[in-house]
Write a protein that holds these residues in place. Sequence first.
Motif, short mmCIF file in Angstrom:
data_model
loop_
_atom_site.label_atom_id
_atom_site.label_comp_id
_atom_site.label_asym_id
_atom_site.label_seq_id
_atom_site.Cartn_x
_atom_site.Cartn_y
_atom_site.Cartn_z
N THR A 328 113.06 87.93 34.89
CA THR A 328 113.14 89.39 34.76
C THR A 328 112.85 90.02 36.12
OG1 THR A 328 110.81 89.61 34.15
CG2 THR A 328 112.39 89.49 32.34
N ALA A 329 113.44 91.18 36.32
CA ALA A 329 113.31 91.85 37.61
C ALA A 329 112.08 92.76 37.61
CB ALA A 329 114.58 92.62 37.94
N ALA A 330 110.92 92.14 37.38
CA ALA A 330 109.67 92.89 37.50
C ALA A 330 109.34 92.93 39.00
CB ALA A 330 108.57 92.19 36.74
N LEU A 331 108.91 94.07 39.51
CA LEU A 331 108.74 94.21 40.95
C LEU A 331 107.28 93.99 41.35
CD1 LEU A 331 110.96 97.37 41.57
CD2 LEU A 331 111.64 94.97 41.43
N LEU A 335 107.02 96.09 46.40
CA LEU A 335 108.28 96.53 45.83
C LEU A 335 108.07 97.55 44.71
CD1 LEU A 335 110.37 93.24 45.57
CD2 LEU A 335 110.63 95.11 47.22
N ALA A 336 106.94 97.41 44.01
CA ALA A 336 106.66 98.32 42.89
C ALA A 336 106.51 99.76 43.37
CB ALA A 336 105.39 97.87 42.17
N GLU A 341 115.51 103.75 46.51
CA GLU A 341 116.71 102.96 46.82
C GLU A 341 116.37 101.47 46.85
OE1 GLU A 341 119.80 104.01 47.09
OE2 GLU A 341 119.35 106.16 46.93
N THR A 342 115.25 101.13 47.48
CA THR A 342 114.84 99.72 47.55
C THR A 342 114.54 99.19 46.16
OG1 THR A 342 113.83 100.24 49.67
CG2 THR A 342 113.21 98.14 48.68
N ARG A 343 113.84 99.98 45.37
CA ARG A 343 113.51 99.53 44.01
C ARG A 343 114.78 99.25 43.21
NH1 ARG A 343 111.55 103.22 41.06
NH2 ARG A 343 111.10 104.88 42.56
N TRP A 344 115.74 100.18 43.30
CA TRP A 344 116.97 99.97 42.53
C TRP A 344 117.73 98.75 43.02
CZ3 TRP A 344 117.91 105.88 43.26
CH2 TRP A 344 117.08 106.58 42.38
N ASP A 345 117.69 98.51 44.35
CA ASP A 345 118.34 97.30 44.87
C ASP A 345 117.78 96.06 44.18
OD1 ASP A 345 119.92 98.64 46.61
OD2 ASP A 345 118.69 98.26 48.41
#
Length: 533
Positions: A328-331, A335-336, A341-345
């Motif tokens: 899963t794409a948990a940040l 990153l959190a 923009e970086t988070r959505w990437d």
Amino acid sequence: MDGLMMDFPLTLPTVLRRSERFFGDGEIVTRLPDKGFHRTTYRETMRRARQLAVALKQAGLERGDRVATLCWNHHQHHEAYFGIPCGGFVLHTLNLRLHPNDLAYIADHAGDRAVIVDRSLLPLLETFRDRTKIEHVWVVEDSYEELLATANPDDWREPDLDENEAAAMCYTSGTTGMPKGVVYSHRSTVLHALGVAANEPLGLGVSLNDAVMPVVPMFHANAWGYPYLATMQGAKLVYPGPHLDPETLLENMVVEKVGWAAGVPTIWMGILRLLDENPGKWDLSAMKAMLVGGSAVPRAMIEGYEKRHGLKIVQGWGMTETSPVASTAALPYELAVADEETRWDFQAMAGIPLPFVEIRARVGDQEIPWDGEAMGELEVRGPWVAKSYFAAPDSADRWTDDGWFRTGDIVSIHPKGFIQIKDRSKDVIKSGGEWISSVDLENALMAHPAVAEAAVIAIPDEKWAERPLAAVVLKEGASANADDLREFLAPQFAKWWLPDRFEFVDEIPKTSVGKFRKTALREQFAAEPARTA
Ligand code: ADP
């Protein structure tokens, strides 16, 4: 060495007992065929699950026998999720969207002896039952109730289950070759639920008061484990029944204050469209996050939900063979709190593996570097990854000599460990010997304001072997032509990646679980030779 821990089996009866004992008042809500809301509790559901376990035995079924379900998502299906394995039988969820020929093959191959079927799906069952070994048919709200009435739930004795015994099985939808059966053990099922619980979303954040709505069908890889996870945590469950249209799903979210929901991107794209058209109409303040996976989740969708509606999407990746949630794409860490923009990437990637799932990607025998550039086939291993298919010895080549499962997904891996799915190997576009990622192109196209859906496929080309073709569905009332879209893509990709052809279609054909059916597009468009750029 002595002084060690107990050898305690990881089996579903423990989850059943836990739920009855501690979360008896927890609610299970079902949207009925007539759109009414049915309400019951874990206490009642687990009592009926025990009753089912007893009744199946009384009906003459034996340990390890397969009991199929042909049902939508509802509380009786939840009973079957527990009653069948807790009786020592094997729950086999049949995919009601498959062709009768596939269902006949699957039910026969699995050796199903009995089936629990929704009344509305009885006509479907009749189209293939005579090609199976099914002896007993129990119809929900009908003969299924009579079956339960034959049994006293207090007669249930926990079978002395080995944690490695089969609990459930599910067939891959067989987009290549015949469908393959994957068998989940009690142990893998319990560990998968714990693994998902150890991660975001629907993880540690789920409290008893949060409602969980699995939109993903219960015939699609255990509804991604959420029935088991919710039961383990005592979370309220909201089952949508047969109603998977965006409007009804939104209504469920509002009325039942859904905090967590899960499903494939096509469903969530439909919901986003409706939200965009009617801003502020639905109060979704209870929603914490929505797990979306099963196919690539467009970045534009993740952005759209967050930016325009304050809603969070978490992408997950997995396969029937991986129970199914594997990453899963948990940040984590910085990153959190990174800029949006970086988070959505990162949210647009398939994420990092759950604990105890390990990954690598290879080309031939060579592992590729984790540089976010190189592409190879993803391989996985872990306690809820299949070791083989059921009665399919000719498929042994899906596992490597050193015991990893070959996923058939072509990926690159970001230096931070995030998996980036580029394609399924059978969908890969190989132009002039180089791979072009259809997923990257689709993602970029779906960020164009006029584009509702886009699927990119390989079509044969005399000079380059294959070239990309984009099938595009425009949003209602929007317009764009091939040149507009090519121009839009141009700054983001090498020139040779840009699709030669754009075909504007009313709809992208979908598979039985709501993914783009690329084989159908290829049949439709590959016949006509591509114009070489
Ligand atoms: P099928 O698609 O054949 O019915 P599965 O449901 O097991 O079978 O699908 C597994 C496949 O779905 C994966 O191998 C992968 O190609 C695709 N998939 C799942 N999650 C994602 C994701 N987040 N991004 C891209 N592809 C995904």
